[in-house]
Design an enzyme around this catalytic site. Structure first.
Site, short mmCIF file in Angstrom:
data_model
loop_
_atom_site.label_atom_id
_atom_site.label_comp_id
_atom_site.label_asym_id
_atom_site.label_seq_id
_atom_site.Cartn_x
_atom_site.Cartn_y
_atom_site.Cartn_z
N HIS A 19 3.74 6.84 -7.31
CA HIS A 19 4.14 7.48 -6.05
C HIS A 19 3.93 8.98 -6.22
CE1 HIS A 19 6.81 3.74 -5.41
NE2 HIS A 19 5.70 3.62 -4.70
N GLU A 50 6.80 11.66 -6.62
CA GLU A 50 7.82 11.46 -7.66
C GLU A 50 7.31 12.17 -8.92
OE1 GLU A 50 8.68 7.27 -7.88
OE2 GLU A 50 9.14 7.15 -5.72
N HIS A 78 9.25 6.51 -12.54
CA HIS A 78 9.57 6.73 -11.12
C HIS A 78 10.82 7.57 -10.96
CE1 HIS A 78 6.79 3.82 -9.13
NE2 HIS A 78 6.81 3.26 -10.34
N GLU A 91 13.29 4.18 -13.69
CA GLU A 91 13.63 4.77 -12.39
C GLU A 91 14.84 5.68 -12.59
OE1 GLU A 91 12.77 5.09 -8.35
OE2 GLU A 91 12.21 3.15 -9.20
#
Length: 308
Positions: free
Chosen positions: A19, A22, A113, A174
């Site tokens: 992404h 990010e 992430h 994450e």
């Protein structure tokens, strides 16, 4: 549980920028490339900036969410002039790091992430495999600056949609909260520490060190909850302040979850579950206010490396 011998981990891929907004993973990967980090003991390390177009644009994706492009259907779809960029890129990454489900796939794939939700550090994975659970336990035991948790997505390999599913073993790291398009030193340092611990575990494992078994808790996805909407599909409420920033705090029937724009309080109805990805920015377009999970305990055996 009896001791289990597991095939060695010869290579690991560390990926960032799936992404494009990010940024922690982007800059960790770039720094590793700058430092020419290609080995961790006997383990080969490959670093990949996975969605360079989205990174350059400062956007999550350019045409389609890359981290939803790794199903067997999309990876095997014919490439034509109308094929979306992220589908093309997924197939390129699958060729480089996989192919998914094959003996040639990278032994371990780690995708980095960020989330805007208050989730601390989470390992996200599909299958319950001993390598992943041992690494998770090692990080949990040695990283104290933020809460460390695991999220398990009970999805068959063929339908697993995110990049880490390409490796023989794989998980996403994450970490949040961090706004999109922003770097925070504390978040960067937490991810760097988790990666360093992972590489240290891999070096010890590959050099013949045995690890004792144990148990870990993980949150298994149950369902998603959307915002209340009107007949035109527009959201009519915001996450209630008691739920905001309380990811992984047990949600019970009767707890407030939404406040309508006119001031009404909407309460949760259902079995006791744990919310996560609460008010995640990227999920507005997906019509998800938060996910709900069950908390389960998993046992794993002592392991050592199986000699080739």
């Amino acid at each position: 549980m009896e001791r289990t011998s597991v095939p060695p981990i010869h290579n690991v891929a560390i990926c960032g920028g799936t992404h494009g907004n990010e940024l922690t993973g982007v800059y960790i990967v770039r720094e590793m490339q700058k430092q020419k980090m290609e080995k961790a003991g006997s383990v080969s390390v490959t670093t990949v900036e996975t969605n360079p177009r989205a990174v350059a644009a400062g956007r999550r994706y350019t045409e389609m969410d890359l981290n939803r492009c790794f199903t067997d259907v999309l990876l095997s779809s014919p490439i034509t002039e109308s094929t979306l960029y992220e589908v093309r890129r997924a197939q390129e990454l699958n060729a480089q790091l996989g192919p998914k489900g094959s003996a040639e796939a990278v032994d371990l794939l780690i995708d980095l992430h960020n989330t805007t939700s208050n989730m601390g550090l989470c390992l996200i994975f599909y299958s319950i495999d001993w390598i992943t659970l041992h690494i998770y336990k090692y990080i949990e035991n040695n990283l104290s600056s933020v809460p460390v948790r695991a999220i398990q997505l009970d999805i068959p390999s063929s339908k697993a949609y995110s990049l880490e599913s390409v490796g023989k073993h794989g998980f996403a790291i994450e970490v949040g909260p961090q706004p999109n398009g922003v770097l925070r030193a504390d978040i960067f340092n937490v991810v760097k520490e988790a990666l360093d611990l992972t590489l240290h575990w891999l070096q010890k494992f590959s050099s013949g060190h045995s690890f004792e078994g144990g148990t870990v808790e993980a949150y298994t996805f149950v369902k998603s909850v959307d915002y209340p909407r009107d007949s035109a599909g527009k959201a009519t409420a915001v996450i209630h302040q008691n739920l905001q920033d309380n990811d992984f705090k047990l949600l019970r029937s009767g707890d407030p979850i939404f406040q309508t724009f006119s001031g009404d309080i909407l309460k949760y109805e259902g079995e006791d579950l744990y919310p996560f990805f609460v008010n995640e920015c990227a999920y507005y377009e997906k019509k998800i206010a938060f996910h709900l999970a069950q908390r389960k305990t998993y046992s794993f055996p002592p392991i050592s490396v199986k000699n080739d």
